[in-house]
Design a protein around this motif. Structure first.
Motif, PDB file in Angstrom:
ATOM      1  N   ALA A 242      22.416  80.113  16.527  1.00 25.31           N
ATOM      2  CA  ALA A 242      22.641  79.353  17.762  1.00 25.31           C
ATOM      3  C   ALA A 242      22.962  80.274  18.921  1.00 25.31           C
ATOM      4  N   LEU A 243      23.781  81.273  18.660  1.00 25.16           N
ATOM      5  CA  LEU A 243      24.118  82.237  19.712  1.00 25.16           C
ATOM      6  C   LEU A 243      22.874  82.995  20.174  1.00 25.16           C
ATOM      7  N   ALA A 244      22.061  83.434  19.221  1.00 26.19           N
ATOM      8  CA  ALA A 244      20.838  84.160  19.575  1.00 26.19           C
ATOM      9  C   ALA A 244      19.889  83.283  20.381  1.00 26.19           C
ATOM     10  N   THR A 245      19.813  81.999  20.043  1.00 22.76           N
ATOM     11  CA  THR A 245      18.951  81.082  20.792  1.00 22.76           C
ATOM     12  C   THR A 245      19.405  80.945  22.233  1.00 22.76           C
ATOM     13  N   LEU A 246      20.706  80.815  22.438  1.00 21.58           N
ATOM     14  CA  LEU A 246      21.233  80.719  23.801  1.00 21.58           C
ATOM     15  C   LEU A 246      20.978  82.006  24.582  1.00 21.58           C
ATOM     16  N   LEU A 247      21.121  83.142  23.924  1.00 24.47           N
ATOM     17  CA  LEU A 247      20.850  84.416  24.596  1.00 24.47           C
ATOM     18  C   LEU A 247      19.369  84.535  24.956  1.00 24.47           C
ATOM     19  N   ILE A 248      18.499  84.078  24.060  1.00 23.98           N
ATOM     20  CA  ILE A 248      17.058  84.126  24.350  1.00 23.98           C
ATOM     21  C   ILE A 248      16.739  83.270  25.573  1.00 23.98           C
ATOM     22  N   LEU A 249      17.333  82.083  25.648  1.00 28.54           N
ATOM     23  CA  LEU A 249      17.105  81.214  26.804  1.00 28.54           C
ATOM     24  C   LEU A 249      17.626  81.852  28.085  1.00 28.54           C
ATOM     25  N   VAL A 251      18.161  85.111  28.750  1.00 29.82           N
ATOM     26  CA  VAL A 251      17.364  86.289  29.117  1.00 29.82           C
ATOM     27  C   VAL A 251      15.985  85.872  29.626  1.00 29.82           C
ATOM     28  N   SER A 252      15.389  84.868  29.005  1.00 29.68           N
ATOM     29  CA  SER A 252      14.073  84.394  29.453  1.00 29.68           C
ATOM     30  C   SER A 252      14.155  83.821  30.861  1.00 29.68           C
ATOM     31  N   ALA A 253      15.214  83.056  31.134  1.00 27.15           N
ATOM     32  CA  ALA A 253      15.382  82.507  32.485  1.00 27.15           C
ATOM     33  C   ALA A 253      15.565  83.611  33.504  1.00 27.15           C
ATOM     34  N   ALA A 254      16.371  84.626  33.159  1.00 32.72           N
ATOM     35  CA  ALA A 254      16.572  85.752  34.076  1.00 32.72           C
ATOM     36  C   ALA A 254      15.273  86.521  34.301  1.00 32.72           C
ATOM     37  N   ALA A 255      14.470  86.686  33.237  1.00 33.45           N
ATOM     38  CA  ALA A 255      13.203  87.399  33.382  1.00 33.45           C
ATOM     39  C   ALA A 255      12.232  86.630  34.265  1.00 33.45           C
ATOM     40  N   VAL A 256      12.190  85.308  34.102  1.00 33.15           N
ATOM     41  CA  VAL A 256      11.293  84.486  34.935  1.00 33.15           C
ATOM     42  C   VAL A 256      11.717  84.550  36.399  1.00 33.15           C
ATOM     43  N   VAL A 257      13.015  84.446  36.661  1.00 27.39           N
ATOM     44  CA  VAL A 257      13.502  84.529  38.038  1.00 27.39           C
ATOM     45  C   VAL A 257      13.201  85.898  38.626  1.00 27.39           C
ATOM     46  N   GLY A 258      13.451  86.961  37.840  1.00 27.38           N
ATOM     47  CA  GLY A 258      13.159  88.300  38.317  1.00 27.38           C
ATOM     48  C   GLY A 258      11.684  88.503  38.611  1.00 27.38           C
ATOM     49  N   TRP A 259      10.824  88.001  37.712  1.00 28.63           N
ATOM     50  CA  TRP A 259       9.383  88.124  37.940  1.00 28.63           C
ATOM     51  C   TRP A 259       8.973  87.370  39.199  1.00 28.63           C
ATOM     52  N   TRP A 260       9.539  86.187  39.413  1.00 22.54           N
ATOM     53  CA  TRP A 260       9.190  85.398  40.594  1.00 22.54           C
ATOM     54  C   TRP A 260       9.631  86.103  41.874  1.00 22.54           C
ATOM     55  N   LEU A 261      10.833  86.676  41.868  1.00 20.97           N
ATOM     56  CA  LEU A 261      11.313  87.383  43.053  1.00 20.97           C
ATOM     57  C   LEU A 261      10.458  88.617  43.338  1.00 20.97           C
ATOM     58  N   MET A 262      10.116  89.371  42.293  1.00 22.37           N
ATOM     59  CA  MET A 262       9.295  90.563  42.502  1.00 22.37           C
ATOM     60  C   MET A 262       7.900  90.192  42.977  1.00 22.37           C
ATOM     61  N   ALA A 263       7.343  89.122  42.434  1.00 21.69           N
ATOM     62  CA  ALA A 263       6.012  88.692  42.879  1.00 21.69           C
ATOM     63  C   ALA A 263       6.049  88.235  44.331  1.00 21.69           C
ATOM     64  N   ARG A 264       7.128  87.555  44.726  1.00 20.44           N
ATOM     65  CA  ARG A 264       7.241  87.112  46.114  1.00 20.44           C
ATOM     66  C   ARG A 264       7.364  88.294  47.058  1.00 20.44           C
ATOM     67  N   GLU A 265       8.173  89.288  46.674  1.00 21.54           N
ATOM     68  CA  GLU A 265       8.313  90.468  47.511  1.00 21.54           C
ATOM     69  C   GLU A 265       7.013  91.250  47.608  1.00 21.54           C
ATOM     70  N   GLU A 266       6.271  91.312  46.500  1.00 19.24           N
ATOM     71  CA  GLU A 266       5.004  92.032  46.516  1.00 19.24           C
ATOM     72  C   GLU A 266       3.988  91.321  47.406  1.00 19.24           C
ATOM     73  N   ARG A 267       3.951  89.991  47.367  1.00 15.97           N
ATOM     74  CA  ARG A 267       3.054  89.249  48.253  1.00 15.97           C
ATOM     75  C   ARG A 267       3.446  89.458  49.708  1.00 15.97           C
ATOM     76  N   ARG A 268       4.735  89.458  49.991  1.00 13.21           N
ATOM     77  CA  ARG A 268       5.195  89.678  51.362  1.00 13.21           C
ATOM     78  C   ARG A 268       4.837  91.079  51.834  1.00 13.21           C
ATOM     79  N   ARG A 269       4.976  92.063  50.940  1.00 15.05           N
ATOM     80  CA  ARG A 269       4.642  93.428  51.332  1.00 15.05           C
ATOM     81  C   ARG A 269       3.159  93.568  51.639  1.00 15.05           C
ATOM     82  N   ARG A 270       2.303  92.982  50.799  1.00 15.97           N
ATOM     83  CA  ARG A 270       0.863  93.056  51.041  1.00 15.97           C
ATOM     84  C   ARG A 270       0.481  92.338  52.335  1.00 15.97           C
TER      85      ARG A 270
END
Length: 280
Positions: A242-249, A251-270
């Motif tokens: 159960a603990l590992a499942t919560l950690l996976i969720l 970390v996955s949420a943080a990775a998705v948010v990070g990817w979205w922010l980086m993609a937005r910044e990259e689009r703005r830079r271009r």
């Protein structure tokens, strides 16, 4: 073999690779909802282990300490790693540059056991020089984790700084901007995706660290990986699933948010680069 067969073969190999990597994680998530105390025997769907996990004060305290350490470590490593990357990429030559670069990147290839033992001996030696032992706890873990996280952040940021078009900074300085203003208004926004990636990488490394923390931790500073490791040695409990499942969720949420922010910044830079080229 025709092109169609080769394409399907590549897809099959890719599918097998993903199955090899993620099937164990998927089974862990599934068995976190198992009613049985035995983690390998399915006896029905239940969420009681999540309730027992949230009632386990020791695990919650260890998780809270690990989260705080991860935030503090990632922030300190981001500042120090960015400064090291700027020094390596923006200063052409200075005495000891090669040695400095080697020392910054050394933790990338050095075993965790060596890093942990070296830092433990360092703290013991400093205690003897100061005449009083340095208490091992959250502070020593933070220093140790920051030490090896700086290497990963500096490499990530330095790669982005090396690819940065220096003419943008030079043009801003030609127009009268100071180096500090150029850094905060030109350089920093452009390398922001690399800074975010470095922070997330340091956060993950700190949250996952077991070996180094085991050397420099004290009796009252148990991190989550240390707690999980000590629990697993006595037998895997469904609470760990159960603990590992919560950690996976999380970390996955943080990775998705990070990817979205980086993609937005990259689009703005271009977009900014395209507008600048049209005006030019």
């Amino acid at each position: 073999m025709n092109a169609s067969s080769a394409r399907w073969g590549n897809r099959l190999v890719l599918l097998l690779g993903f199955a090899f990597l993620y099937a164990p994680i998927l089974s862990l998530v599934v068995y976190s909802f198992n009613e049985s105390r035995l983690v390998t025997v399915w006896s029905g769907f239940s969420t009681k282990w999540y309730g027992e996990l949230l009632a386990d004060r020791e695990i919650l305290d260890a998780a809270w300490m690990s989260l705080r350490l991860a935030v503090f470590t990632a922030t300190a490593a981001l500042v120090l790693g960015t400064l090291a990357a700027m020094l390596l990429t923006r200063f052409r030559r200075f005495p000891g540059k090669t040695l400095f670069g080697a020392l910054v990147t050394a933790p990338l290839v050095m075993p965790d056991v060596i890093i942990g033992l070296s830092l433990l001996l360092l703290f013991v030696t400093l205690g003897e020089l100061l005449g009083t032992p340095i208490p091992r706890g959250m502070l020593t873990i933070w220093i140790a984790q920051t030490t090896f996280s700086v290497a990963f952040v500096s490499v990530t940021v330095a790669s982005r700084l090396s690819a940065l078009d220096r003419s943008l900074e030079e043009a801003a300085m030609d127009l009268g901007a100071t180096r500090v203003k150029v850094f905060f208004q030109i350089t920093l926004p452009i390398v922001a995706p690399a800074l975010l990636a470095g922070w997330l990488l340091a956060f993950t490394l700190s949250l996952d660290d077991l070996v180094v923390a085991s050397f420099v931790a004290g009796p009252s500073s148990t991190t989550l990986p240390m707690k999980v490791f000590s629990s697993v040695r006595l037998g895997v409990s469904p609470k760990i699933n159960a603990l590992a499942t919560l950690l996976i969720l999380a970390v996955s949420a943080a990775a998705v948010v990070g990817w979205w922010l980086m993609a937005r910044e990259e689009r703005r830079r271009r977009r900014d680069v395209a507008l600048a080229a049209q005006r030019g």
